[in-house]
Design a protein around this motif. Structure first.
Motif, PDB file in Angstrom:
ATOM      1  N   GLU A   1       0.830  -1.201   0.000  1.00 62.64           N
ATOM      2  CA  GLU A   1       0.000   0.000   0.000  1.00 62.64           C
ATOM      3  C   GLU A   1       0.870   1.258   0.000  1.00 62.64           C
ATOM      4  N   SER A   2       1.951   1.246   0.781  1.00 60.49           N
ATOM      5  CA  SER A   2       2.849   2.396   0.822  1.00 60.49           C
ATOM      6  C   SER A   2       3.527   2.616  -0.521  1.00 60.49           C
ATOM      7  N   ARG A   3       3.917   1.524  -1.153  1.00 55.18           N
ATOM      8  CA  ARG A   3       4.550   1.627  -2.473  1.00 55.18           C
ATOM      9  C   ARG A   3       3.570   2.208  -3.496  1.00 55.18           C
ATOM     10  N   ALA A   4       2.326   1.752  -3.433  1.00 61.02           N
ATOM     11  CA  ALA A   4       1.312   2.256  -4.371  1.00 61.02           C
ATOM     12  C   ALA A   4       1.031   3.734  -4.117  1.00 61.02           C
ATOM     13  N   ARG A   5       0.947   4.110  -2.847  1.00 56.07           N
ATOM     14  CA  ARG A   5       0.716   5.515  -2.510  1.00 56.07           C
ATOM     15  C   ARG A   5       1.888   6.374  -2.967  1.00 56.07           C
ATOM     16  N   ALA A   6       3.114   5.871  -2.804  1.00 60.73           N
ATOM     17  CA  ALA A   6       4.300   6.613  -3.243  1.00 60.73           C
ATOM     18  C   ALA A   6       4.288   6.812  -4.755  1.00 60.73           C
ATOM     19  N   ARG A   7       3.874   5.784  -5.485  1.00 59.56           N
ATOM     20  CA  ARG A   7       3.784   5.917  -6.948  1.00 59.56           C
ATOM     21  C   ARG A   7       2.729   6.947  -7.336  1.00 59.56           C
ATOM     22  N   ASP A   8       1.622   6.970  -6.609  1.00 61.33           N
ATOM     23  CA  ASP A   8       0.583   7.970  -6.874  1.00 61.33           C
ATOM     24  C   ASP A   8       1.125   9.384  -6.667  1.00 61.33           C
ATOM     25  N   LEU A   9       1.911   9.560  -5.609  1.00 58.78           N
ATOM     26  CA  LEU A   9       2.475  10.884  -5.335  1.00 58.78           C
ATOM     27  C   LEU A   9       3.504  11.283  -6.383  1.00 58.78           C
ATOM     28  N   LEU A  10       4.288  10.329  -6.843  1.00 56.24           N
ATOM     29  CA  LEU A  10       5.236  10.631  -7.918  1.00 56.24           C
ATOM     30  C   LEU A  10       4.498  11.049  -9.179  1.00 56.24           C
ATOM     31  N   ALA A  11       3.392  10.387  -9.466  1.00 49.48           N
ATOM     32  CA  ALA A  11       2.585  10.784 -10.625  1.00 49.48           C
ATOM     33  C   ALA A  11       2.019  12.183 -10.417  1.00 49.48           C
ATOM     34  N   PHE A  12       1.599  12.482  -9.197  1.00 47.43           N
ATOM     35  CA  PHE A  12       1.033  13.781  -8.875  1.00 47.43           C
ATOM     36  C   PHE A  12       2.021  14.909  -9.135  1.00 47.43           C
ATOM     37  N   VAL A  13       3.308  14.685  -8.824  1.00 50.86           N
ATOM     38  CA  VAL A  13       4.314  15.738  -9.029  1.00 50.86           C
ATOM     39  C   VAL A  13       5.003  15.607 -10.390  1.00 50.86           C
TER      40      VAL A  13
END
Length: 262
Positions: free
Chosen positions: A127-139
């Motif tokens: 879940e943390s890895r998926a959330r981190a990928r979402d944040l990378l996409a966001f920026v």
């Protein structure tokens, strides 16, 4: 509703009075800027608000709770995160790993959990890895997720540090010169990112020297000079304030600020 209250903050280093009775309030959802000449006390103020320094006088309140001098990791748990003027990334770790580090406060901790609840731990890590990928996409860095942080272009590294700060799911984000050293294109990317962060409900407090950026982004601006409050108000008020023009903006800076809000 005020999310952050800074009351009569004062601090001295030896015989130097770095801040003297500085105070302001930041409303929830606001983009609030702190500006002033070099040595005005801006970063010192950020260091007090974020728990790195304990003030000699005054109080800091977060969501109505006195958090004066509370350690940074405890402030992060309460919803305050920050970036730094000088990049503080883990250079040999990938962009993805850097953001995952910022998630650790939102993960369960304890040696017994890791020993006996391995499946739950692995699920949480996914879940943390998926959330981190979402944040990378966001920026805008999803394509660079597996690149070492020290191999990223400067503007991308600035956005990565913001992504890592967002990983702790803050209510309020302190940005210390987010556009410092950026070219115009990178500054535009930072500006768009800050707007979107605020649109998503995170309150933003920034220190920044780029007056065009400050004037375009900010709802209100607080001006420091020699450790004291010089002025506070909306961008249109600040750019016309004679004391601010004399102490900081100068006539050229005032013209640049006028172009930004025109």
């Amino acid at each position: 509703m005020s999310i952050l209250e800074v009351e009569n903050i004062g601090i001295a280093f030896g015989g130097l009075r770095a801040l003297d009775r500085v105070g302001f309030e930041v409303a929830e959802g606001e983009i609030f800027a702190v500006i002033g000449p070099n040595g005005a006390g801006k970063t010192t103020l950020f260091n007090i608000v974020s728990g790195l320094y304990r003030p000699g006088e005054g109080r800091v309140r977060l969501l109505g709770q006195d958090v004066t001098g509370i350690e940074p990791h405890l402030l992060a748990e309460k919803g305050l995160s920050r970036t730094f003027q000088n990049l503080q990334l883990f250079g040999r770790m990938t962009a993805l790993e850097n953001v995952m580090v910022g998630r650790h406060l939102r993960e369960s901790r304890g040696i017994l959990r890791h020993l006996f609840l391995r499946r739950a731990v692995e699920h949480e890590e996914r879940e943390s890895r998926a959330r981190a990928r979402d944040l990378l996409a966001f920026v805008g860095l999803d394509r660079l997720a597996d690149q070492p942080a020290n191999a990223l272009p400067y503007g991308a590294a600035k956005r990565l540090e913001i992504a890592r700060a967002l990983a702790s799911e803050p209510r309020i984000l302190l940005l210390d010169e987010p556009a410092a050293g950026c070219n115009p294109a990178e500054t535009g990317e930072i500006e768009a990112l800050i707007r979107e962060i605020a649109r998503r409900g995170v309150t933003v407090v920034l220190v920044e020297h780029d007056m065009r950026l400050v004037m375009r982004l900010s709802h209100r601006i607080h001006v420091l000079n020699h450790g004291r409050t010089l002025a506070e108000g909306a961008p249109a008020e600040i750019r016309l304030n004679p004391a601010v023009i004399e102490a900081y903006l100068g006539h050229h800076g005032a013209k640049e600020a006028a172009r930004a809000v025109a």
